[in-house]
Design an enzyme around this catalytic site. Sequence first.
Site, short mmCIF file in Angstrom:
data_model
loop_
_atom_site.label_atom_id
_atom_site.label_comp_id
_atom_site.label_asym_id
_atom_site.label_seq_id
_atom_site.Cartn_x
_atom_site.Cartn_y
_atom_site.Cartn_z
N SER A 121 0.84 -1.21 0.00
CA SER A 121 0.00 0.00 0.00
C SER A 121 0.87 1.26 0.00
CB SER A 121 -0.91 0.01 1.23
OG SER A 121 -1.82 -1.04 1.16
N ARG A 233 -7.87 1.40 -12.38
CA ARG A 233 -8.76 0.83 -11.36
C ARG A 233 -10.17 0.54 -11.86
NH1 ARG A 233 -5.83 4.20 -6.51
NH2 ARG A 233 -4.32 2.57 -6.02
N GLN A 327 -24.04 -19.53 -1.55
CA GLN A 327 -25.09 -19.86 -0.58
C GLN A 327 -26.33 -20.43 -1.29
OE1 GLN A 327 -24.49 -19.60 2.62
NE2 GLN A 327 -26.51 -20.16 3.39
N GLY A 331 -24.86 -26.80 -0.37
CA GLY A 331 -23.68 -27.67 -0.23
C GLY A 331 -22.95 -27.85 -1.55
N GLU A 354 -4.33 -3.77 -7.11
CA GLU A 354 -4.45 -2.39 -7.62
C GLU A 354 -4.91 -1.43 -6.52
OE1 GLU A 354 -5.62 -1.45 -11.56
OE2 GLU A 354 -5.01 -3.42 -12.31
#
Length: 421
Positions: A121, A233, A327, A331, A354
């Site tokens: 960072s 970005r 979810q 399973g 990034e």
Amino acid sequence: MWRERARNVAEKVVRPLAAKYDREQEYPWEIKEAIAKAGLMGVWIPEEYGGAGGGVIDLCICVEELSGACGGGGVLYAVIVLGTFPVLVGGTEEQKHRFLRPIAKGEKLISFGLSEKFAGSDAASLRATAVKDGDSYVLNGEKKWNTNGGAADIYTVFAVTDPASKSRRTSAIMVEMGTPGFRIGKVEDKMGIRCVPVVEIHFENCRVPAKNLLGEVPGMGFKHAMATLDKARPGVAAQAVGLAQGALEYAMVYAGYREQFGAPISSFQMIQAMLADMATKTEAARNLVYVAALAVDTAAPNVSKLSAMCKLFATDTAMEVTTDAVQIFGGYGYMRDYPIEKYMRDAKITQIYEGTNQVQRMVVARSLVKESLGLKHLLDFIPKEIQKGVNDPETLKRLAEESKRLAEETLGSVDVPTHNA
Ligand code: CAA
């Protein structure tokens, strides 16, 4: 046009190969070739350097479509964008022709080398050095997290050229594969985006021609890196939108076919609410990405903020939506035989690379502090009793000095408006 072309590659080539390359963790040359054959490699590169002359909005659409089929396929492409932007931002005319043409044609790949083991960072704290020696720079040190490393022919490397300088400490240098003293090190074993290599690169007395220093003026590296990240970005954010959309679509189809309690689970309100929220958040993220991409393309003044906003919102959304998609699969979603868990693994890195989403929030907050300085007229509408000592000249002076000190600490030198009495 770009969407149609990219979707064609995504559905015909990327999706059928996604699970294979995820398992094998090898560079998917067929995917790269298909992207190049569809003419997508030079979408964002200006026509004078061999590209199609499109904008960041066009490349975002391509990244989004490719990522909908495979997050790795999306970043394989997006990271080429990242490697080329420093050249577009800071390269000389000669450098733009020399390095961008072969990339636009799909003949060569490029990689971006900014981060190091001890500089993530805090991108200003690099340790790799490039020392001028005659008409060369001699590189020493190492780089971490080089996406497409090993597969790429050209590396945009950031290194310290003036250790004594604070604001002009680093420069960007183009290093070509095969240069003596340049070596690929550890190949990372990753949670997601497994088809693209992420490697360490090492420099041991690696001699690079001085004409490879971007702009041929040392000291501009940090600015080039930051300006590049502003432009790139939205591409990562588009990768996240593609992943969210891809996971949503699998979840929609699965929910329509999976029967429990004698009915498709899509008929249950709890599943419907999840799908509705997933779709809404994905659409919101998509639109913010397009707004930021257009801001880049029109050189809007608030590019850093919008670019950071879209990156953090779209990637947080991707993590949420892909987790919810797992979810919905229940399973089965947790099992590797099903395509959905890969979306969740691929999404995680988008919140990290990034610039972590903590860094994005920092960039947004810094912009807000700056903007707040132009909103002093609002003080007139804030009850005076909470504006401590608002009519006392001494207090006003102290407050003005204190806010100037705080703003300078955060932003560098700024003009701070004085309090309205
Ligand atoms: N555009 C141009 N110049 C900029 C700029 C921008 N967006 N942001 C800052 N600068 C300039 C400033 O004006 C300042 O210039 P002066 O010294 O002349 O005044 C200089 O850069 C220093 O600015 P800051 O004091 O704001 O810099 P900072 O050290 O506080 O850092 C930061 C700010 C936002 C945290 C920045 O370090 C950052 O973005 N960090 C994250 C780095 C990152 O994204 N790394 C990921 C690399 S890519 C990757 O993940 C690999 C991959 O393969 C995908």
